[in-house]
Write a protein that holds these residues in place. Structure first.
Motif, PDB file in Angstrom:
ATOM      1  N   ILE A 109     -33.809  -4.151 -39.702  1.00 23.87           N
ATOM      2  CA  ILE A 109     -32.546  -3.481 -39.988  1.00 23.87           C
ATOM      3  C   ILE A 109     -32.755  -1.978 -40.165  1.00 23.87           C
ATOM      4  N   MET A 110     -33.744  -1.603 -40.985  1.00 30.54           N
ATOM      5  CA  MET A 110     -33.903  -0.177 -41.286  1.00 30.54           C
ATOM      6  C   MET A 110     -34.396   0.619 -40.082  1.00 30.54           C
ATOM      7  N   PHE A 111     -35.336   0.062 -39.323  1.00 34.03           N
ATOM      8  CA  PHE A 111     -35.799   0.804 -38.149  1.00 34.03           C
ATOM      9  C   PHE A 111     -34.684   0.987 -37.133  1.00 34.03           C
ATOM     10  N   GLU A 112     -33.889  -0.067 -36.903  1.00 26.87           N
ATOM     11  CA  GLU A 112     -32.812   0.069 -35.919  1.00 26.87           C
ATOM     12  C   GLU A 112     -31.716   0.998 -36.437  1.00 26.87           C
ATOM     13  N   PHE A 113     -31.479   0.949 -37.733  1.00 24.56           N
ATOM     14  CA  PHE A 113     -30.442   1.807 -38.313  1.00 24.56           C
ATOM     15  C   PHE A 113     -30.856   3.273 -38.296  1.00 24.56           C
ATOM     16  N   LYS A 114     -32.102   3.538 -38.707  1.00 23.16           N
ATOM     17  CA  LYS A 114     -32.548   4.943 -38.829  1.00 23.16           C
ATOM     18  C   LYS A 114     -32.922   5.539 -37.471  1.00 23.16           C
ATOM     19  N   LYS A 115     -33.617   4.745 -36.624  1.00 26.01           N
ATOM     20  CA  LYS A 115     -34.181   5.328 -35.403  1.00 26.01           C
ATOM     21  C   LYS A 115     -33.608   4.724 -34.126  1.00 26.01           C
ATOM     22  N   GLY A 116     -32.861   3.625 -34.249  1.00 29.73           N
ATOM     23  CA  GLY A 116     -32.336   2.978 -33.052  1.00 29.73           C
ATOM     24  C   GLY A 116     -33.373   2.109 -32.356  1.00 29.73           C
ATOM     25  N   GLN A 117     -34.612   2.112 -32.877  1.00 32.33           N
ATOM     26  CA  GLN A 117     -35.642   1.280 -32.245  1.00 32.33           C
ATOM     27  C   GLN A 117     -36.687   0.889 -33.284  1.00 32.33           C
ATOM     28  N   THR A 118     -37.170  -0.334 -33.188  1.00 28.52           N
ATOM     29  CA  THR A 118     -38.298  -0.734 -34.012  1.00 28.52           C
ATOM     30  C   THR A 118     -39.562  -0.177 -33.358  1.00 28.52           C
ATOM     31  N   LEU A 119     -40.704  -0.313 -34.041  1.00 37.82           N
ATOM     32  CA  LEU A 119     -41.942   0.225 -33.483  1.00 37.82           C
ATOM     33  C   LEU A 119     -42.306  -0.484 -32.183  1.00 37.82           C
ATOM     34  N   GLY A 120     -42.090  -1.801 -32.138  1.00 36.73           N
ATOM     35  CA  GLY A 120     -42.373  -2.549 -30.918  1.00 36.73           C
ATOM     36  C   GLY A 120     -41.493  -2.085 -29.765  1.00 36.73           C
ATOM     37  N   LYS A 121     -40.218  -1.831 -30.074  1.00 42.33           N
ATOM     38  CA  LYS A 121     -39.312  -1.335 -29.034  1.00 42.33           C
ATOM     39  C   LYS A 121     -39.750   0.033 -28.548  1.00 42.33           C
ATOM     40  N   LYS A 122     -40.265   0.855 -29.478  1.00 40.28           N
ATOM     41  CA  LYS A 122     -40.692   2.198 -29.107  1.00 40.28           C
ATOM     42  C   LYS A 122     -41.849   2.139 -28.109  1.00 40.28           C
ATOM     43  N   VAL A 123     -42.772   1.207 -28.347  1.00 35.47           N
ATOM     44  CA  VAL A 123     -43.921   1.060 -27.457  1.00 35.47           C
ATOM     45  C   VAL A 123     -43.455   0.774 -26.027  1.00 35.47           C
ATOM     46  N   LEU A 160     -25.821  -7.458 -38.661  1.00 32.15           N
ATOM     47  CA  LEU A 160     -25.296  -8.572 -37.879  1.00 32.15           C
ATOM     48  C   LEU A 160     -26.282  -8.991 -36.795  1.00 32.15           C
ATOM     49  N   ARG A 161     -26.857  -8.007 -36.119  1.00 26.80           N
ATOM     50  CA  ARG A 161     -27.893  -8.292 -35.110  1.00 26.80           C
ATOM     51  C   ARG A 161     -29.033  -9.089 -35.721  1.00 26.80           C
ATOM     52  N   GLU A 162     -29.425  -8.677 -36.936  1.00 18.87           N
ATOM     53  CA  GLU A 162     -30.564  -9.298 -37.595  1.00 18.87           C
ATOM     54  C   GLU A 162     -30.242 -10.729 -38.030  1.00 18.87           C
ATOM     55  N   VAL A 163     -29.040 -10.922 -38.596  1.00 11.48           N
ATOM     56  CA  VAL A 163     -28.651 -12.269 -39.048  1.00 11.48           C
ATOM     57  C   VAL A 163     -28.553 -13.212 -37.848  1.00 11.48           C
ATOM     58  N   ILE A 214     -39.247  -8.191 -46.285  1.00 14.18           N
ATOM     59  CA  ILE A 214     -40.010  -7.313 -45.388  1.00 14.18           C
ATOM     60  C   ILE A 214     -39.541  -7.489 -43.947  1.00 14.18           C
ATOM     61  N   THR A 215     -39.449  -8.752 -43.508  1.00 12.53           N
ATOM     62  CA  THR A 215     -39.063  -9.039 -42.126  1.00 12.53           C
ATOM     63  C   THR A 215     -37.700  -8.437 -41.798  1.00 12.53           C
ATOM     64  N   HIS A 216     -36.712  -8.750 -42.634  1.00 15.98           N
ATOM     65  CA  HIS A 216     -35.354  -8.325 -42.291  1.00 15.98           C
ATOM     66  C   HIS A 216     -35.158  -6.829 -42.475  1.00 15.98           C
ATOM     67  N   LEU A 217     -35.734  -6.273 -43.550  1.00 16.71           N
ATOM     68  CA  LEU A 217     -35.576  -4.831 -43.772  1.00 16.71           C
ATOM     69  C   LEU A 217     -36.266  -4.035 -42.679  1.00 16.71           C
ATOM     70  N   TYR A 218     -37.402  -4.544 -42.193  1.00 15.75           N
ATOM     71  CA  TYR A 218     -38.110  -3.861 -41.108  1.00 15.75           C
ATOM     72  C   TYR A 218     -37.189  -3.673 -39.909  1.00 15.75           C
TER      73      TYR A 218
END
Lengths: 176, 276
Positions: B101-115, B135-138, B95-99
């Motif tokens: 990776i997938m948000f940054e890959f699909k939208k360029g920002q996680t929800l926290g970054k969006k805020v 790579l960013r996530e690892v 959950i942690t890593h996919l959250y």
């Protein structure tokens, strides 16, 4: 040139000048924030706040426990009090900062919710925030004992206002 | 507290020959965004743990009910508990890593970054690749080790990159505009930015503003009260007096009212920001 992911694009107003008629403003559709979304938002806020306050309360309650074992009661109550006050301070700062600057806490922002003044649609003032979050939620806790009246008030209302919302003169909306 | 200003912007050459003004994200905003992200992730993780416990208790309960020899269940129970703990750990890590990776890959920002109006961009100007996001996530494990490597890296590089950013050629940028876009209530930001230049509104007295906001909110948002043609005409006339006479007739009346209500709110926020 691919720029879509590299910079925030400036979008023109949709419908501005379109159709050759009058210019219309693109307005968000505002709906009452549902209780389930608000519950999830409250969960998220609780977890974010626990990240901020757990280290503080761990340190001070730990010190208080040590004092208790040494039967040093004044130090015990001092650290217990400190733990409470220093834990409360980030919570208050969190609510006031986010409600005044963004109109919602992070949990609410993530769920697409905003808390606004019920009369004007403006962001809440500091006074309203304190009324809503401290006095409103206290009353809320007591009303929970009596079958959660404050909370279930929202179920019967189209605008989904709870008792805390009435006390703070606020309402929770979802903008699309 | 330093939440950053627009002055420390950095001109980036993302596409050849085109320079884009980008602001490297201020450190405080990145930390705040991270705290929000971990809050969301731990909420999800909590749900998984509770679900697993309920499931486990159910399985054990059924097992005890079916086998009368409950003492024989001891070893199986221990093994089951360990397997469950490992599965939960795996699920939480996924959950942690996919959250991220997938948000940054699909939208360029996680929800926290969006805020906080932050976005991850690639230094070569193209879309973020899956490899970059991973790579960013690892690298978060190394950057976050005692909080030091990432912190030092952000403080010493002039694009404020952590080690994960440096290795994957990415940069976290901040846009004040993007951050404030969520704060619009009566009209969307794009429309507002256009109309404010088009209509050139003047500010009304405070008392007028309060009554006017009440009217617009009641008739367009909460729907408690439907405006009659007379009240609509009354307020339209008042608002028209405060707009540029050359362009006031080109905008649809209700849009104009909504826009003016938003203008009062935005001016109010601006005054508050100056005051504090």
């Amino acid at each position: 040139m691919r720029m879509s992911n590299t910079a925030f694009q400036l979008k023109g107003p949709e419908g501005a000048g379109g159709g050759g008629g009058m210019i219309t403003a693109d307005a968000p559709e505002v709906k009452a924030g549902g209780l389930f979304l608000r519950l999830v938002a409250a969960f998220i806020d609780t977890f974010i706040l626990s990240i901020l306050t757990t280290p503080i309360s761990l340190i001070f309650t730990g010190k208080a426990q040590v004092a208790l074992m040494e039967k040093d009661m004044s130090t015990y109550f001092l650290f217990l009090g400190l733990s409470f006050v220093l834990g409360l301070a980030p919570t208050l700062f969190y609510y006031i900062w986010f409600y005044t600057k963004k109109g919602a806490t992070p949990g609410k922002l993530v769920m697409g919710l905003t808390v606004v003044d019920s009369n004007t649609g403006a962001r809440l003032t500091v006074g309203q925030i304190i009324l809503r979050e401290i006095i409103g939620k206290w009353v809320f806790v007591f009303s929970m004992i009596f079958l959660g009246l404050g909370f279930f008030l929202a179920v019967f209302r189209d605008d989904k206002r709870t008792l805390a919302d009435f006390i703070g003169g606020s309402r929770v909306v979802r903008k699309f | 507290m330093d939440f950053g200003s627009m002055d420390d912007s950095l001109s980036q050459e993302l596409v050849e020959g085109v320079r884009v003004q980008l602001n490297p994200a201020p450190l405080v905003r990145r930390i705040a965004a991270l705290v929000i992200d971990y809050g969301i992730v731990s909420t999800l993780a909590y749900a998984v743990v509770i679900l697993a416990l309920v499931l486990f208790a159910g399985v054990v309960g059924v097992g005890l009910a079916l086998t009368s020899l409950s003492e024989k269940l001891g070893l199986a129970g221990t093994v089951g508990l360990i397997i469950m703990a490992l599965l939960v750990l795996l699920a939480v890590m996924a959950i942690t890593h996919l959250y991220f990776i997938m948000f940054e890959f699909k939208k360029g920002q996680t929800l926290g970054k969006k805020v906080f109006g932050l976005k991850v961009v690639s230094l070569n100007g193209s879309r973020l690749t899956f490899k970059q996001c991973t790579l960013r996530e690892v690298m978060r494990y190394i950057d976050g080790f005692l909080l030091l490597p990432g912190l030092i890296s952000v403080l010493v590089t002039d694009r404020k990159q952590r080690l994960g950013d440096l290795l994957s050629d990415t940069l976290v940028v901040w846009s004040k505009n993007e951050e404030e876009a969520g704060g619009f209530f009566y009209v969307k930001k794009e429309s507002y930015d256009f109309l404010i230049n088009h209509l050139k509104p003047r500010l009304a007295p405070e008392e007028f503003g309060k009554n006017f906001l009440g009217f617009v909110n009641q008739s367009f948002i909460s729907g408690n009260y439907s405006s009659t043609p007379e009240t609509l005409r009354f307020w339209s006339q008042k608002v028209d007096d405060l707009l540029d006479p050359a362009t006031k007739d080109t905008v649809e009346p209700k849009s104009k009212l909504r826009f003016y209500a938003e203008f009062i709110l935005q001016e109010q926020y601006k005054a508050e920001r100056k005051g504090t």
